[in-house]
Scaffold this active site. Sequence first.
Site, PDB file in Angstrom:
ATOM      1  N   ARG A   1      -0.002  -8.826  13.276  1.00 37.24           N
ATOM      2  CA  ARG A   1      -0.614  -7.786  12.432  1.00 37.24           C
ATOM      3  C   ARG A   1      -1.519  -8.419  11.370  1.00 37.24           C
ATOM      4  NH1 ARG A   1       4.769  -5.314  10.716  1.00 37.24           N
ATOM      5  NH2 ARG A   1       3.649  -4.070   9.211  1.00 37.24           N
TER       6      ARG A   1
ATOM      7  N   ARG B   1      11.933  -5.878   4.257  1.00 44.22           N
ATOM      8  CA  ARG B   1      11.686  -4.446   4.059  1.00 44.22           C
ATOM      9  C   ARG B   1      12.591  -3.588   4.942  1.00 44.22           C
ATOM     10  NH1 ARG B   1       5.717  -1.958   4.833  1.00 44.22           N
ATOM     11  NH2 ARG B   1       5.969  -2.546   7.009  1.00 44.22           N
TER      12      ARG B   1
ATOM     13  N   LYS C   1       0.825  -1.210   0.000  1.00 47.87           N
ATOM     14  CA  LYS C   1       0.000   0.000   0.000  1.00 47.87           C
ATOM     15  C   LYS C   1       0.862   1.265   0.000  1.00 47.87           C
ATOM     16  CE  LYS C   1      -2.185  -1.150   3.837  1.00 47.87           C
ATOM     17  NZ  LYS C   1      -1.528  -2.444   4.131  1.00 47.87           N
TER      18      LYS C   1
ATOM     19  N   ARG D   1      11.736  -1.589  10.284  1.00 46.54           N
ATOM     20  CA  ARG D   1      10.732  -1.073  11.205  1.00 46.54           C
ATOM     21  C   ARG D   1      10.676  -1.965  12.428  1.00 46.54           C
ATOM     22  NH1 ARG D   1       5.111   0.193   8.122  1.00 46.54           N
ATOM     23  NH2 ARG D   1       4.310  -0.971   9.897  1.00 46.54           N
TER      24      ARG D   1
ATOM     25  N   ARG E   1      -9.459   0.815   9.077  1.00 45.24           N
ATOM     26  CA  ARG E   1      -9.079  -0.555   9.435  1.00 45.24           C
ATOM     27  C   ARG E   1     -10.151  -1.251  10.258  1.00 45.24           C
ATOM     28  NH1 ARG E   1      -3.138   0.498   9.138  1.00 45.24           N
ATOM     29  NH2 ARG E   1      -1.970  -1.413   9.504  1.00 45.24           N
TER      30      ARG E   1
HETATM   31  P1  AMP Z   1       1.020   0.479   9.003  1.00 39.34           P
HETATM   32  O1  AMP Z   1       2.199   1.361   8.733  1.00 39.34           O
HETATM   33  O2  AMP Z   1      -0.198   0.855   8.204  1.00 39.34           O
HETATM   34  O3  AMP Z   1       1.365  -0.980   8.887  1.00 39.34           O
HETATM   35  O4  AMP Z   1       0.614   0.726  10.526  1.00 39.34           O
HETATM   36  C1  AMP Z   1       1.505   0.470  11.591  1.00 39.34           C
HETATM   37  C2  AMP Z   1       0.752   0.399  12.900  1.00 39.34           C
HETATM   38  O5  AMP Z   1       0.127   1.669  13.183  1.00 39.34           O
HETATM   39  C3  AMP Z   1      -0.379  -0.616  12.962  1.00 39.34           C
HETATM   40  O6  AMP Z   1       0.073  -1.938  13.242  1.00 39.34           O
HETATM   41  C4  AMP Z   1      -1.246  -0.029  14.065  1.00 39.34           C
HETATM   42  O7  AMP Z   1      -0.685  -0.284  15.352  1.00 39.34           O
HETATM   43  C5  AMP Z   1      -1.132   1.472  13.799  1.00 39.34           C
HETATM   44  N1  AMP Z   1      -2.204   1.938  12.871  1.00 39.34           N
HETATM   45  C6  AMP Z   1      -2.018   2.431  11.620  1.00 39.34           C
HETATM   46  N2  AMP Z   1      -3.185   2.738  11.055  1.00 39.34           N
HETATM   47  C7  AMP Z   1      -4.150   2.410  11.959  1.00 39.34           C
HETATM   48  C8  AMP Z   1      -5.575   2.472  11.950  1.00 39.34           C
HETATM   49  N3  AMP Z   1      -6.257   2.932  10.890  1.00 39.34           N
HETATM   50  N4  AMP Z   1      -6.226   2.060  13.068  1.00 39.34           N
HETATM   51  C9  AMP Z   1      -5.564   1.618  14.152  1.00 39.34           C
HETATM   52  N5  AMP Z   1      -4.220   1.510  14.223  1.00 39.34           N
HETATM   53  C10 AMP Z   1      -3.507   1.908  13.128  1.00 39.34           C
END
Ligand code: AMP
Length: 209
Positions: free
Chosen positions: A167, A123, A14, A156, A88
Amino acid sequence: MTRLILFGAPGAGKGSVGDCLEKKRGYVRIATGDLIRAEVKARSPLGLQVQEILDRGGLVSDGIIIEMVKQHVQTLNTDGYILDGFPRTLAQAQALSALPCQREIAFYLEVNEDLVVKRLLSRLVCQQCGTIYNTLTRPPQMEGVCDLCRGTVSRRSDDNEATIRQRIAVYLEQTMPVIEYYKGHDRLCTVDGVGSPKEVAERILKVLE
Ligand code: AMP
């Protein structure tokens, strides 16, 4: 105002695909994960509060995330925006539908679980500008240094196998119903997520034409 939503498992691409779309269409990409990581990096009160959730692969509360997105969308001065990592949960999807836009399309980047785990384990991300690298397919020219801004390139903290599995579990449980919700309302377009970010972005751009 056009709103594009990118759905897909963690590691489906994404971020990289959203980046390509941002450059091609001039839309602003809003990645909630990036916003949350910026808070953690700044060690703000919110960052300190959510660090542990991030590290164990859980979701930050709907109230916090919805407020963040609302604030960002309100300040936009563009023809459109791309949401990466939001909504989400069904509560987030409902809050989003209250934000007006003329056109909304959700894209689901389809990839299998083995591929996403492999992608996430390889990554690397620039801690300064966010450029995404991959130890197998796109390593930085100099190890640990960003080609673009010379910032530090590293993994990360949530890209370890245990957190990745968590996740993915959270994604299947909480986000899959949201994807079904968009499908049920005829607002979902499924795109093959296998290939380079540019190739996947081209597939999306064809739908937008
Ligand atoms: P991502 O970079 O999208 O993989 O997000 C990393 C982390 O940020 C996730 O595992 C969640 O802990 C938090 N996070 C990101 N977006 C959301 C969301 N829309 N709702 C809740 N937690 C989020």
